[in-house]
Motif scaffolding. Structure first.
Motif, PDB file in Angstrom:
ATOM      1  N   UNK A  55      69.544  29.259  31.300  1.00  0.00           N
ATOM      2  CA  UNK A  55      70.469  28.521  30.437  1.00  0.00           C
ATOM      3  C   UNK A  55      70.036  28.493  28.967  1.00  0.00           C
ATOM      4  N   UNK A  56      68.740  28.249  28.742  1.00  0.00           N
ATOM      5  CA  UNK A  56      68.284  28.084  27.368  1.00  0.00           C
ATOM      6  C   UNK A  56      68.418  29.354  26.542  1.00  0.00           C
TER       7      UNK A  56
ATOM      8  N   UNK B 148      75.711  39.883  29.783  1.00  0.00           N
ATOM      9  CA  UNK B 148      74.785  38.818  30.185  1.00  0.00           C
ATOM     10  C   UNK B 148      73.999  39.226  31.424  1.00  0.00           C
TER      11      UNK B 148
ATOM     12  N   UNK C 144      71.875  30.942  36.439  1.00  0.00           N
ATOM     13  CA  UNK C 144      72.345  30.343  35.178  1.00  0.00           C
ATOM     14  C   UNK C 144      71.419  29.213  34.761  1.00  0.00           C
TER      15      UNK C 144
ATOM     16  N   UNK D 234      80.298  39.150  30.942  1.00  0.00           N
ATOM     17  CA  UNK D 234      79.529  39.090  32.190  1.00  0.00           C
ATOM     18  C   UNK D 234      78.579  40.282  32.301  1.00  0.00           C
TER      19      UNK D 234
ATOM     20  N   UNK E 145      77.970  39.034  39.259  1.00  0.00           N
ATOM     21  CA  UNK E 145      78.202  37.606  39.079  1.00  0.00           C
ATOM     22  C   UNK E 145      76.881  36.866  39.200  1.00  0.00           C
ATOM     23  N   UNK E 146      76.802  35.789  38.463  1.00  0.00           N
ATOM     24  CA  UNK E 146      75.598  34.990  38.453  1.00  0.00           C
ATOM     25  C   UNK E 146      75.671  33.944  39.553  1.00  0.00           C
ATOM     26  N   UNK E 147      74.517  33.591  40.073  1.00  0.00           N
ATOM     27  CA  UNK E 147      74.482  32.409  40.925  1.00  0.00           C
ATOM     28  C   UNK E 147      74.219  31.217  40.011  1.00  0.00           C
ATOM     29  N   UNK E 148      74.518  30.037  40.522  1.00  0.00           N
ATOM     30  CA  UNK E 148      74.291  28.834  39.721  1.00  0.00           C
ATOM     31  C   UNK E 148      72.802  28.712  39.371  1.00  0.00           C
TER      32      UNK E 148
ATOM     33  N   UNK F  17      70.659  31.927  27.274  1.00  0.00           N
ATOM     34  CA  UNK F  17      71.951  32.609  27.388  1.00  0.00           C
ATOM     35  C   UNK F  17      72.718  32.606  26.075  1.00  0.00           C
TER      36      UNK F  17
END
Lengths: 259, 105
Positions: free
Chosen positions: B28-29, B89, B24, B86, B18-21, B31
């Protein structure tokens, strides 16, 4: 609820597909477990990034966005006796029409060492409803979620509005902006907070009719009594609507044809 | 009301990445491209359910009606699609050096 159960439910939670009790259990767990809350925040961020990166349809404006220009914070709420003060022992147990808002967590030195709050929660954009400072952790968490995703919107749309008298409020221009779960005599009571465009709020909850009929405490906010309208619901329950002022209560009574 | 806090203590490592915020936010750019590639690799029926849920905000019931499949099928397709996404990514993030497998404390 344990971590592995919360992880199993979190996708359903974010999709707004859980029942009300399951939803509340997940919320409660997220409020108490840092690891799961972190995973949830990451998943939420990931979904948001994917939506924006993959050119998803823009979401409807979140209700939380309305909060930015809302009135200055109030100091907080308390529930107190109007007609006769409850004995101190009863107040400690949360007896009365509406419960105190206690910190229900047992003493935890590790938590105190970490600091009292959630950090980001206390840094939330102001305290437009005046609820964050005095509200229980559940409400603060709920409001934080509300600002950042549509989980709460879906929850209200699919569950709360259908299963309680909250639908009384939508045609008066009120939209749900938050919720709090309180324990009253061992039973969870879900209080929902609704706000109209002018910033007036109504707090709604279902309590047993027996309790509603008891003489005793009414809602007091900063030393000012809050008007309450009670409407009988099914199965021995009564809906309590708590208003900012008597004018709003009268508007509600008039619109609903109540005396 | 939970009063037994042992119930909510973390229980060891998470099973899926799982990703942390923060991860991400940093990624973000980039993903989007990785997500598109991952979506392309999904079976079409899984991809469709994922897109209807994520971008059209349809409920499981609505997707079930739209595709004429049981809700359980919708849920399993959606969960599998998300699991694959998931994982893909996370692989991408690891290659970028941003993502570290996390274990609960």
């Amino acid at each position: 609820m344990k971590c592995h159960e919360a992880k199993r439910h979190v996708d359903l939670f974010m999709d707004g597909e859980l029942s009300v009790p399951e939803n509340l259990k997940v919320l409660e767990h997220l409020n108490l477990c840092r690891a799961c809350a972190s995973a949830y925040e990451g998943e939420k961020a990931l979904r948001g990034a994917l939506r924006s990166q993959l050119g998803g349809r823009p979401r409807a404006r979140r209700p939380g966005a309305k909060l930015a220009g809302s009135p200055a914070p109030r100091r907080g709420w308390s529930w107190s006796s109007r007609r006769r003060p409850a004995p101190a022992s009863s107040r400690r147990r949360g007896r009365g029409v509406l419960p105190d808002r206690p910190d229900l967590r047992p003493h935890d030195p590790r938590r105190e060492a970490r600091g009292a709050g959630h950090g980001a929660l206390e840094d939330a954009q102001g305290d437009p409803l005046g609820l964050l400072r005095a509200a229980p952790r559940q409400l603060r968490l709920f409001l934080r979620h509300l600002r950042r995703d549509v989980t709460v919107e879906k929850f209200f749309k699919r569950q709360v509005g259908r299963e309680s008298c909250s639908h009384y409020l939508s045609d008066l221009g009120y939209t749900p902006i938050g919720a709090s779960v309180e324990s009253h005599r061992g039973q969870p009571v879900c209080w929902t907070v609704h706000q109209d465009k002018a910033g007036h709020t109504i707090t709604h909850g279902q309590i047993t009719t027996k309790i509603a009929m008891e003489p005793g405490p009414l809602l007091v906010c900063d030393g000012v009594e809050r008007p309450v309208v009670l409407i009988p619901a099914d199965s021995g329950m009564t809906c309590a609507f708590v208003f900012d002022d008597e004018g709003e209560a009268q508007r509600f009574r008039k619109a609903k044809g109540l005396k | 009301v939970v009063t037994d806090f042992a119930e909510v203590e973390p229980e060891g490592e998470t099973e899926s990445p799982h990703f942390s915020a923060e991860d991400v936010e940093r990624l973000a750019d980039r993903l989007g491209d990785a997500a598109k590639r991952a979506l392309d690799r999904l079976p079409p029926e899984h991809r469709l359910v994922f897109l209807l849920s994520t971008f059209e905000d349809l409920s499981y019931k609505e997707i079930s009606a739209a595709l004429a499949v049981p809700i359980g099928t919708v849920m399993s397709r959606l969960f599998r699609a998300r699991a694959v996404l998931r994982r893909e990514l996370a692989d991408f993030a690891r290659q970028e050096g941003y993502f570290q497998e996390k274990s609960d404390p």
